[in-house]
Scaffold this motif. Structure first.
Motif, PDB file in Angstrom:
ATOM      1  N   ASP A 202     -10.387   0.549 126.682  1.00  0.00           N
ATOM      2  CA  ASP A 202      -9.715   1.524 127.549  1.00  0.00           C
ATOM      3  C   ASP A 202     -10.627   1.826 128.733  1.00  0.00           C
ATOM      4  O   ASP A 202     -11.780   2.220 128.544  1.00  0.00           O
ATOM      5  N   VAL A 203     -10.108   1.626 129.936  1.00  0.00           N
ATOM      6  CA  VAL A 203     -10.909   1.823 131.144  1.00  0.00           C
ATOM      7  C   VAL A 203     -10.148   2.727 132.111  1.00  0.00           C
ATOM      8  O   VAL A 203      -8.938   2.928 131.991  1.00  0.00           O
ATOM      9  N   ASN A 204     -10.894   3.253 133.066  1.00  0.00           N
ATOM     10  CA  ASN A 204     -10.256   3.921 134.203  1.00  0.00           C
ATOM     11  C   ASN A 204     -10.439   3.030 135.420  1.00  0.00           C
ATOM     12  O   ASN A 204     -11.550   2.624 135.770  1.00  0.00           O
TER      13      ASN A 204
ATOM     14  N   TYR B  21     -10.856  -7.179 136.136  1.00  0.00           N
ATOM     15  CA  TYR B  21      -9.755  -6.367 136.653  1.00  0.00           C
ATOM     16  C   TYR B  21      -9.660  -6.556 138.175  1.00  0.00           C
ATOM     17  O   TYR B  21     -10.675  -6.489 138.885  1.00  0.00           O
TER      18      TYR B  21
ATOM     19  N   ILE C 119      -5.125  -1.869 125.017  1.00  0.00           N
ATOM     20  CA  ILE C 119      -5.543  -1.289 126.305  1.00  0.00           C
ATOM     21  C   ILE C 119      -4.690  -0.060 126.637  1.00  0.00           C
ATOM     22  O   ILE C 119      -4.644   0.383 127.790  1.00  0.00           O
TER      23      ILE C 119
ATOM     24  N   SER D  11      -5.882   3.020 128.811  1.00  0.00           N
ATOM     25  CA  SER D  11      -6.375   2.813 130.186  1.00  0.00           C
ATOM     26  C   SER D  11      -5.623   3.719 131.166  1.00  0.00           C
ATOM     27  O   SER D  11      -4.446   4.032 130.980  1.00  0.00           O
TER      28      SER D  11
END
Length: 399
Positions: free
Chosen positions: A166-168, A199, A259, A262
């Motif tokens: 999980d990303v921002n 990304y 994911i 995110s």
């Protein structure tokens, strides 16, 4: 009155007290024996019918009883394979004759072959552990049991299968903005494999993510679409699925990377959650046994892997079990049939790891019984002696 009967009554009393002294001797000798249950001698009168106004002296019979159901106190140790049962139930052990027995003596020690044996040489039995369901047990028998063997997991490697990333993603980034991060996965032989995730911003609220291993794409590019609040709406389900890879004879299996957590917000690129299962090859460094009897192997990487479920047994009348050498018991006609189960379920007690159940012998009580038996034995011998003297007087009347 029969003088011979009087003498036989005295002998009967002496024999009864000798039996009582024998149980006292056994109890005192085993006062420090782990899981030992004391024996006691119960007396019952033997009365003969009287005829013609003459009293026929009878005697006394004895019956040995065992306080098997009485809980002993606990002594705590530093060994995780020392086990005690707090409550109802017995461990199932196997003797050198291949037969299963019940015991409360839980001083188990790992042997060279990986089995757990107590101080009397009996091997602890149980079932293979399953994470999805309890093993099927034969309720009224020992079928299906196997030796608990710690060496079965001496070296362990587990390939990766799933994880999360999980990303921002910065919403204020320009189109074409790129950022990379990575996760370490494990193949079927425990080798670490680095998977990179790239990304790229395509347009407002639209990104792509591609997963690569050793420069080869294994997933993507996958479109990531966010709503006006910066929450991920696509793909659905929010999972990256990679293709399997074979390298050096080991397989990196298909991975499912979630994911769904995110976001796309006006903040720097950040990884809020990055994890993947599996582990490299590692050795067993210890063992843990839970209170419900699940034995887990502790590996050098800190992972705990459940391997066995310790079985427990009971009978309707534990005090009527048949005691055997080695502080074990077998079923008897009076005890009822063996009923199998697990610790902490259906009335069975819990298992305490790092503890031993003490003998339930009370030394003060045994010494008191010994003194009583000694006095009573002496009194019965006086009855025999008096009868013998009266018989001698009767014989001397002829002289």
């Amino acid at each position: 009155m029969s003088l011979y009967g009087t003498m036989r009554t005295g002998v009967s009393g002496m024999n009864a007290q000798a039996n009582r002294l024998s149980t006292v001797a056994d109890n005192i000798a085993n006062a420090n024996t782990t899981g030992y249950k004391k024996a006691s001698t119960q007396f019952s009168s033997l009365i003969l019918p009287s005829t013609g106004g003459a009293y026929n002296s009878g005697g006394v019979t004895t019956d040995v009883r065992y306080s098997i159901s009485a809980q002993g106190t606990f002594t705590y140790t530093t060994s995780s394979t020392d086990l005690a049962i707090n409550g109802k139930g017995f461990f199932i052990v196997q003797g050198s004759d291949g037969q299963e027995y019940m015991t409360r003596a839980g001083a188990f020690t790992p042997m060279d072959d990986g089995t757990l044996q107590n101080s009397a040489g009996f091997t602890l039995m149980g079932y293979e552990y399953s994470s999805t369901e309890d093993p099927t047990i034969v309720v009224n028998g020992f079928d299906g049991l196997g030796e608990i063997n710690l060496s079965s997991g001496e070296l362990n490697a587990k390939g990766s299968a799933e994880g999360a990333l999980d990303v921002n993603l910065p919403s204020n980034a320009d189109d074409g903005y790129e950022k990379k991060t990575s996760l370490k996965a494990y193949d079927s032989q425990g080798n670490s494999r680095l998977i990179e995730f790239n990304y790229t911003k395509v347009s407002d609220n639209n990104w792509t993510v591609e997963a690569t291993y050793d420069g080869t794409s294994i997933a993507g590019p996958i479109a990531m679409v966010f709503d006006s609040a910066g929450k991920l709406t696509s793909p659905s389900p929010a999972i990256i699925t990679t293709t399997p890879q074979t390298t050096g004879g080991a397989e990196l299996a298909e991975l499912e990377i979630s994911i769904g957590g995110s976001t796309q917000l006006a903040s720097d690129f950040d990884v809020s959650n990055g994890k993947i299962d599996g582990n490299a090859a590692s050795k067993v460094t210890g063992y843990e046994i839970s209170d419900d009897g699940v034995l887990s192997l502790k590996y050098s990487n800190g992972e705990l892997t459940p391997k066995y479920r310790i079985a427990m047994a009971s009978v309707q009348s534990p005090d009527n079990l048949k005691p055997l050498p080695g502080n074990v018991y077998s079923q008897s006609n009076e005890s009822g049939v063996v009923v199998m189960g697990y610790a902490g379920t259906n009335g069975y007690g819990s298992i305490i790891s790092g503890a031993l159940e003490d003998s339930n012998v009370d030394i003060a009580e045994e010494l008191t019984s010994m003194i009583e038996s000694q006095r009573n034995y002496t009194a019965n011998s006086k009855v025999f002696q008096t009868g013998s003297e009266l018989m001698e007087t009767l014989v001397n009347l002829k002289r």
